[in-house]
Design an enzyme around this catalytic site. Structure first.
Site, mmCIF file in Angstrom:
data_model
loop_
_atom_site.group_PDB
_atom_site.id
_atom_site.type_symbol
_atom_site.label_atom_id
_atom_site.label_comp_id
_atom_site.label_asym_id
_atom_site.label_seq_id
_atom_site.Cartn_x
_atom_site.Cartn_y
_atom_site.Cartn_z
ATOM 1 C CG ASP A 180 -2.116 -0.944 1.026
ATOM 2 O OD1 ASP A 180 -2.335 -1.399 -0.118
ATOM 3 O OD2 ASP A 180 -2.804 -1.228 2.016
ATOM 4 N N GLY A 181 2.038 1.219 0.641
ATOM 5 C CA GLY A 181 2.919 2.373 0.646
ATOM 6 C C GLY A 181 3.390 2.736 -0.753
ATOM 7 C CG ASN B 244 -4.218 5.864 2.847
ATOM 8 O OD1 ASN B 244 -5.059 5.566 2.017
ATOM 9 N ND2 ASN B 244 -3.626 4.970 3.605
ATOM 10 C CG ASP B 245 -3.212 8.488 6.967
ATOM 11 O OD1 ASP B 245 -2.099 8.961 6.695
ATOM 12 O OD2 ASP B 245 -3.369 7.295 7.272
ATOM 13 N NE ARG C 81 4.763 17.401 27.813
ATOM 14 C CZ ARG C 81 5.121 18.404 28.615
ATOM 15 N NH1 ARG C 81 6.366 18.867 28.574
ATOM 16 N NH2 ARG C 81 4.261 18.928 29.449
ATOM 17 C CG ASP D 99 -0.299 9.772 22.897
ATOM 18 O OD1 ASP D 99 -0.101 10.510 23.877
ATOM 19 O OD2 ASP D 99 -0.141 8.538 22.928
ATOM 20 C CB THR E 111 -8.708 0.022 5.766
ATOM 21 O OG1 THR E 111 -8.172 0.515 4.525
ATOM 22 C CG2 THR E 111 -10.201 -0.205 5.613
ATOM 23 C CE1 TYR F 292 -1.752 5.483 14.355
ATOM 24 C CE2 TYR F 292 -0.824 7.406 13.253
ATOM 25 C CZ TYR F 292 -0.996 6.646 14.395
ATOM 26 O OH TYR F 292 -0.409 7.045 15.570
ATOM 27 C CG LEU G 124 -8.638 -0.939 11.144
ATOM 28 C CD1 LEU G 124 -10.097 -0.976 11.561
ATOM 29 C CD2 LEU G 124 -8.396 -1.893 9.987
#
Length: 298
Positions: free
Chosen positions: A80-81, A153-154, A164, A183, A194, A196, A198
């Protein structure tokens, strides 16, 4: 299932290839078959070095981010990458993209590793079709100067070197939505739901849905939950602190990114041009049942 737009028989193909022997061998096989059928083939220069004497005669050589003037199809050979890397080139040139999965899960690829010849037959015989996939523009206003990417994707913002929680203020359509202490925060397309998203507990969104998903990463408040919003409205995220939290990390499709300082702002909007993706023959739900084992009984 969404209706596909036929591509027709392709005359010019560009290969985007993952590093490593299996992918290079697949690239040699694909280039050889396409050249034998009289198709024009473009290969990235670093892959040509790996092919060596195995590269068939007549292939054009370009850098990864370049494309020939005449191009009908981009083929991504890898996981996918690799497909996401190829998506930027394919969408920028308004060319359909087909993935052949040589990785592990491979949610996005139309064909598996053992289906290379089947995929090439479909391309040569004009049997492929694409479905448009929503993409996002990611604009960053920061002290060091503005940046911009387009993602399939994202995009996510999370803590940097100091592990932190950070403070993030978000808006949707210019209206304040939530102040997160977490985070980080992730915004994804349906295609990216589907990935990160997911793993972070966000919802799986059907590929044809015209929406973005906003998913907090390990939020401090239990009332914070993922939100699905229309893609027609912009999403704003401001990194507000704490003042001593240091830099944060911004990642786009897991391929590009930058560090951010307190006060920097990210804006996510719908990209003008969609990705013309050749999808798997199975529906997204069939793929999920198979890839995630949902059909197995305990």
């Amino acid at each position: 299932m969404l209706e596909r737009t036929p591509i027709g028989a392709v005359g010019s193909v560009q290969l985007i290839v993952r590093e490593g022997s299996p992918a290079v061998s697949a690239a040699v096989a694909a280039a050889t078959r396409l050249r034998q059928e009289g198709r024009e083939v473009t290969v990235p220069i670093d892959v040509v070095r790996s092919m060596g004497t195995r590269m068939p005669e007549g292939c054009r050589v370009l850098d990864y981010d370049e494309a020939p003037e005449s191009l009908d199809l981009v083929i991504a050979l890898g996981g996918d990458g690799t497909l996401l890397k190829a998506a930027r080139l394919a969408a920028d040139h308004d060319v359909p993209l087909m993935g052949i999965n040589l990785g592990t899960l491979g949610f996005l690829a139309a064909y598996g590793a053992g289906q290379l010849q089947e995929a090439l037959d479909a391309a040569i015989n004009g049997e492929l079709g694409f479905i448009p996939r929503l993409r996002m523009n990611v604009q960053v206003q920061r002290r060091a100067g503005p940046l911009q990417w387009t993602a399939s994707n994202d995009v996510y913002l999370k803590h940097g070197e100091l592990p932190r929680m950070i403070d993030l203020e978000t808006t949707v359509g210019g209206v304040p939505m939530a102040r997160y202490r977490a985070d980080g925060l992730l915004v994804c397309t349906p295609m990216g739901s589907t990935a990160y998203n997911l793993a972070a507990g966000g919802p799986i969104v059907n590929a044809g849905t015209d929406a973005f998903t906003i998913t907090p990463l390990c939020p401090h408040s239990l009332t914070h939950r993922p939100v699905v919003t229309t893609a027609s409205e912009s999403i704003g995220v401001v990194y507000t602190g704490p003042p001593d939290s240091g830099s944060a990390t911004l990642s786009v499709d897991g391929l590009w990114g930058t560090s951010l300082s307190v006060g920097d702002e990210i804006t996510v909007t719908r990209a003008e041009r969609s990705l013309k993706l050749v999808p798997p023959s199975a529906s997204v739900f069939e793929v999920l049942r198979h890839k995630l084992g949902w059909s197995h009984q305990a």
